[in-house]
Design an enzyme around this catalytic site. Structure first.
Site, PDB file in Angstrom:
ATOM      1  N   ARG A   1     -32.892  17.784 -50.065  1.00 34.78           N
ATOM      2  CA  ARG A   1     -33.408  17.048 -48.901  1.00 34.78           C
ATOM      3  C   ARG A   1     -32.479  17.131 -47.689  1.00 34.78           C
ATOM      4  O   ARG A   1     -32.867  16.804 -46.572  1.00 34.78           O
ATOM      5  CB  ARG A   1     -33.664  15.578 -49.272  1.00 34.78           C
ATOM      6  CG  ARG A   1     -34.785  15.419 -50.281  1.00 34.78           C
ATOM      7  CD  ARG A   1     -35.090  13.977 -50.536  1.00 34.78           C
ATOM      8  NE  ARG A   1     -35.714  13.345 -49.391  1.00 34.78           N
ATOM      9  CZ  ARG A   1     -35.703  12.037 -49.160  1.00 34.78           C
ATOM     10  NH1 ARG A   1     -35.053  11.232 -49.979  1.00 34.78           N
ATOM     11  NH2 ARG A   1     -36.309  11.536 -48.121  1.00 34.78           N
TER      12      ARG A   1
ATOM     13  N   GLU B   1     -35.821   3.138 -65.603  1.00 36.07           N
ATOM     14  CA  GLU B   1     -36.069   3.897 -64.379  1.00 36.07           C
ATOM     15  C   GLU B   1     -37.392   3.470 -63.750  1.00 36.07           C
ATOM     16  O   GLU B   1     -38.347   3.139 -64.459  1.00 36.07           O
ATOM     17  CB  GLU B   1     -36.075   5.400 -64.679  1.00 36.07           C
ATOM     18  CG  GLU B   1     -34.705   5.944 -65.017  1.00 36.07           C
ATOM     19  CD  GLU B   1     -33.691   5.660 -63.926  1.00 36.07           C
ATOM     20  OE1 GLU B   1     -33.847   6.157 -62.815  1.00 36.07           O
ATOM     21  OE2 GLU B   1     -32.735   4.902 -64.183  1.00 36.07           O
TER      22      GLU B   1
ATOM     23  N   ASP C   1     -22.238  11.274 -53.852  1.00 32.51           N
ATOM     24  CA  ASP C   1     -22.926  11.099 -52.556  1.00 32.51           C
ATOM     25  C   ASP C   1     -22.935   9.646 -52.087  1.00 32.51           C
ATOM     26  O   ASP C   1     -23.812   9.241 -51.345  1.00 32.51           O
ATOM     27  CB  ASP C   1     -24.362  11.639 -52.639  1.00 32.51           C
ATOM     28  CG  ASP C   1     -25.226  10.884 -53.635  1.00 32.51           C
ATOM     29  OD1 ASP C   1     -24.706   9.986 -54.321  1.00 32.51           O
ATOM     30  OD2 ASP C   1     -26.437  11.189 -53.717  1.00 32.51           O
TER      31      ASP C   1
ATOM     32  N   ASN D   1       7.908  17.595 -14.125  1.00 39.96           N
ATOM     33  CA  ASN D   1       6.643  17.289 -13.466  1.00 39.96           C
ATOM     34  C   ASN D   1       5.849  18.584 -13.324  1.00 39.96           C
ATOM     35  O   ASN D   1       6.337  19.544 -12.741  1.00 39.96           O
ATOM     36  CB  ASN D   1       6.918  16.654 -12.096  1.00 39.96           C
ATOM     37  CG  ASN D   1       5.650  16.076 -11.502  1.00 39.96           C
ATOM     38  OD1 ASN D   1       4.593  16.706 -11.522  1.00 39.96           O
ATOM     39  ND2 ASN D   1       5.744  14.882 -10.955  1.00 39.96           N
TER      40      ASN D   1
HETATM   41  C1  UD1 Z   1     -30.036   7.404 -60.517  1.00 42.16           C
HETATM   42  C2  UD1 Z   1     -30.207   6.408 -61.656  1.00 42.16           C
HETATM   43  C3  UD1 Z   1     -30.952   5.154 -61.169  1.00 42.16           C
HETATM   44  C4  UD1 Z   1     -30.211   4.551 -59.989  1.00 42.16           C
HETATM   45  C5  UD1 Z   1     -30.001   5.590 -58.896  1.00 42.16           C
HETATM   46  C6  UD1 Z   1     -29.125   5.054 -57.797  1.00 42.16           C
HETATM   47  C7  UD1 Z   1     -30.359   7.723 -63.703  1.00 42.16           C
HETATM   48  C8  UD1 Z   1     -31.250   8.266 -64.752  1.00 42.16           C
HETATM   49  N1  UD1 Z   1     -30.927   7.031 -62.740  1.00 42.16           N
HETATM   50  O1  UD1 Z   1     -31.330   7.838 -60.157  1.00 42.16           O
HETATM   51  O2  UD1 Z   1     -31.053   4.212 -62.205  1.00 42.16           O
HETATM   52  O3  UD1 Z   1     -30.922   3.435 -59.505  1.00 42.16           O
HETATM   53  O4  UD1 Z   1     -29.355   6.750 -59.429  1.00 42.16           O
HETATM   54  O5  UD1 Z   1     -29.082   5.979 -56.759  1.00 42.16           O
HETATM   55  O6  UD1 Z   1     -29.164   7.902 -63.781  1.00 42.16           O
HETATM   56  N2  UD1 Z   1     -26.746  14.539 -60.966  1.00 42.16           N
HETATM   57  C9  UD1 Z   1     -26.092  15.569 -61.622  1.00 42.16           C
HETATM   58  N3  UD1 Z   1     -26.767  16.266 -62.573  1.00 42.16           N
HETATM   59  C10 UD1 Z   1     -28.054  15.973 -62.922  1.00 42.16           C
HETATM   60  C11 UD1 Z   1     -28.705  14.917 -62.250  1.00 42.16           C
HETATM   61  C12 UD1 Z   1     -28.019  14.219 -61.292  1.00 42.16           C
HETATM   62  O7  UD1 Z   1     -24.935  15.862 -61.338  1.00 42.16           O
HETATM   63  O8  UD1 Z   1     -28.594  16.664 -63.816  1.00 42.16           O
HETATM   64  C13 UD1 Z   1     -26.004  13.799 -59.934  1.00 42.16           C
HETATM   65  C14 UD1 Z   1     -26.578  14.058 -58.550  1.00 42.16           C
HETATM   66  O9  UD1 Z   1     -25.808  15.014 -57.851  1.00 42.16           O
HETATM   67  C15 UD1 Z   1     -26.447  12.715 -57.869  1.00 42.16           C
HETATM   68  C16 UD1 Z   1     -26.416  11.699 -58.997  1.00 42.16           C
HETATM   69  O10 UD1 Z   1     -26.164  12.430 -60.167  1.00 42.16           O
HETATM   70  O11 UD1 Z   1     -25.242  12.576 -57.151  1.00 42.16           O
HETATM   71  C17 UD1 Z   1     -27.685  10.892 -59.078  1.00 42.16           C
HETATM   72  O12 UD1 Z   1     -28.740  11.713 -59.421  1.00 42.16           O
HETATM   73  P1  UD1 Z   1     -30.200  11.459 -58.929  1.00 42.16           P
HETATM   74  O13 UD1 Z   1     -31.070  12.499 -59.547  1.00 42.16           O
HETATM   75  O14 UD1 Z   1     -30.203  11.327 -57.468  1.00 42.16           O
HETATM   76  O15 UD1 Z   1     -30.509  10.059 -59.607  1.00 42.16           O
HETATM   77  P2  UD1 Z   1     -31.615   9.071 -59.176  1.00 42.16           P
HETATM   78  O16 UD1 Z   1     -32.934   9.621 -59.560  1.00 42.16           O
HETATM   79  O17 UD1 Z   1     -31.405   8.631 -57.799  1.00 42.16           O
END
Ligand code: UD1
Length: 450
Positions: A18, A157, A104, A362
């Site tokens: 995004r 979730e 992030d 100066n």
């Molecule tokens: C996650 C949480 C959710 C929480 C939210 C807060 C889980 C299952 N859910 O959801 O409960 O409310 O964060 O923002 O944990 N990432 C990896 N590898 C992966 C997936 C994610 O490194 O395979 C990292 C991403 O870079 C990111 C972070 O984990 O920084 C969060 O991942 P994201 O997929 O954004 O989680 P959410 O769906 O937001």
């Protein structure tokens, strides 16, 4: 500070589509520092025994940015639970507190991470601590399901919530503390039987409960835990970071005449009784000592300004500029890799690069140090008390001795001894009455044409 050792796993895999950028999401800067480094900075006071940043394959730029922190590659993005397990090797045998953070969330403060580490060492001996928050709009966040005692039972979730769970306003911020003695064992039990088919880190809560362990929450500030996944959020994070930096500068005794117009870098050091007028930008690596006055529209980076100095309006200090006590840099003056010694003045329309300007020298308007021949840079040395007339070109390498005077409009390519007057100006010629005669003949010609 807690007793137990801390290991940190920072999840940073994925590009962050995004953001619509070739730069990985966590490398986008806030207050001039990549987001991932903000997390490392907030963690540093806890002195983690080990830090592992989980990246996607091929993210060498992320690896370089977090060095000397260790990295682990998550070969496929199969969910947050799967991501933590990429650090299996580094966590194996670690029996302290494992902190899981997201790369992030650049606004996360040390105090909050500290509170997570402390609750893990508390009397309840929890297996998991989760940082919760109450967002205005809980859509998309995992809901924290608690029991009558306020202990955490499960995280569900958003897309897997039933109607009652959707009404819960307390959400998972994503930051967790895990008991290192059981972390890998519990992480290995996480499955992917959910609507997304992902390994959810959040399932570790129900797994710990089923094993008879306690899980707890810490409540955080929604602003602080904000995840940045698009440019709008990046701008919001920047605004918060800037507000914090301005507040800190003012709390430290600096006057910001219009704070909202001053842009700081994450590492700006600013002293007491400093006045910063509107529209000033601090790039990285600036140190401002006490009693400095920075006038409007100045731009500073990689420089040091000593007490009683004055900069601007429209001053530009580039890397390596050092303005010593009482020095003055006026409008449209650019200083790069140069020392302006005590009480020296460079007041108007000047470029000083690769130079020393001696005490109380100066420098007249329009002076240029010609420091570059297209291949190499050369040094200009201006002695104490020297006076450089306006519109002088100093062709480096060149040395102007103490107390020397250079006449206005000179091009100086040879050293000038101390106290000498140096002039390269051509002789002035004069022709009495010529201008009046010229006007008369030209006017006559013009009138004849009408
Ligand atoms: C996650 C949480 C959710 C929480 C939210 C807060 C889980 C299952 N859910 O959801 O409960 O409310 O964060 O923002 O944990 N990432 C990896 N590898 C992966 C997936 C994610 O490194 O395979 C990292 C991403 O870079 C990111 C972070 O984990 O920084 C969060 O991942 P994201 O997929 O954004 O989680 P959410 O769906 O937001």
């Amino acid at each position: 500070m807690g007793e137990r050792a801390v290991a940190a796993v920072i999840l940073a895999a994925g590009m962050g589509t995004r953001m619509k950028s070739v730069l990985p999401k966590v490398l986008h800067p806030v207050a001039g520092l990549p987001m991932i480094n903000h997390i490392q900075k907030a963690l540093a006071p806890l002195d983690p025994a080990r830090t592992v940043v989980v990246t996607s394959p091929g993210q060498d730029d992320v690896r370089a940015a977090v060095a000397p922190a260790d990295t682990a590659v998550q070969t496929e993005a199969l969910g947050t639970g799967h991501a933590v397990l990429a650090a299996r090797e580094q966590l194996d045998g670690f029996d302290g507190t494992v902190l899981v953070l997201f790369g992030d969330t650049p606004l996360l403060r040390t105090e909050t991470i500290q509170a997570m580490a402390e609750i893990m060492e508390g009397p309840e001996d929890p297996a998991v601590a989760v940082l919760g928050f109450r967002p205005k709009d809980p859509t998309l966040y995992g809901r924290l399901v608690t029991d009558a005692d306020g202990h955490l039972e499960a995280i569900v979730e958003h897309r897997d919530c039933n109607e009652a769970q959707l009404k819960i306003g307390f959400c998972n911020a994503g930051i967790m503390g895990l008991d290192g003695r059981v972390a890998l064992e519990f992480l290995d039990r996480i499955g992917n039987d959910n609507s997304k088919g992902e390994y959810y880190l959040t399932d570790i809560v129900a797994i710990a409960r089923a094993a008879g362990r306690t899980c707890v929450t810490v409540e955080g500030d929604p602003e602080e835990v904000m995840g940045v996944d698009h440019r709008g959020k990046l701008a919001q994070a920047e605004a918060v970071a800037q507000r914090r930096l301005r507040d800190a500068a003012m709390a430290g005794g600096a006057t910001l005449v219009m704070p909202e117009t001053v842009y700081f870098s994450h590492d700006t050091v600013i002293g007491q009784d400093v006045t910063v007028e509107p529209n000033v930008v601090f790039g990285p690596g600036v140190r401002i000592h006490d009693n400095v006055h920075i006038k409007a529209f100045s731009h500073l980076e990689g420089c040091e300004v000593h007490p009683e100095a004055e900069i601007g309006p429209y001053g530009r200090l580039r890397p390596g500029a050092e303005i010593r006590t009482g020095g003055k840099i006026g409008n449209f003056v650019e200083v790069k890799k140069a020392v302006i010694e005590e009480g020296a003045k460079v007041n108007h329309l000047t470029y000083i690069g690769d130079a020393r300007v001696g005490r109380k020298a100066n420098i007249g308007a329009g002076t240029i140090t010609c420091n570059y021949d297209g291949f190499f840079k050369y040094h200009t040395d201006i002695g104490a008390g020297a006076f450089i007339g306006s519109n002088t070109a100093l062709v480096a390498p060149v040395k102007i001795g103490d107390g020397a005077i250079v006449g206005a409009g000179s091009t100086i390519a040879r050293d000038v001894p101390a106290d000498q007057l140096a002039l390269t100006r051509a002789q002035q010629a004069g022709n009495d009455g010529w201008a009046a005669r010229f006007r008369e003949t030209q006017t006559a010609k013009k009138n004849a044409k009408k």
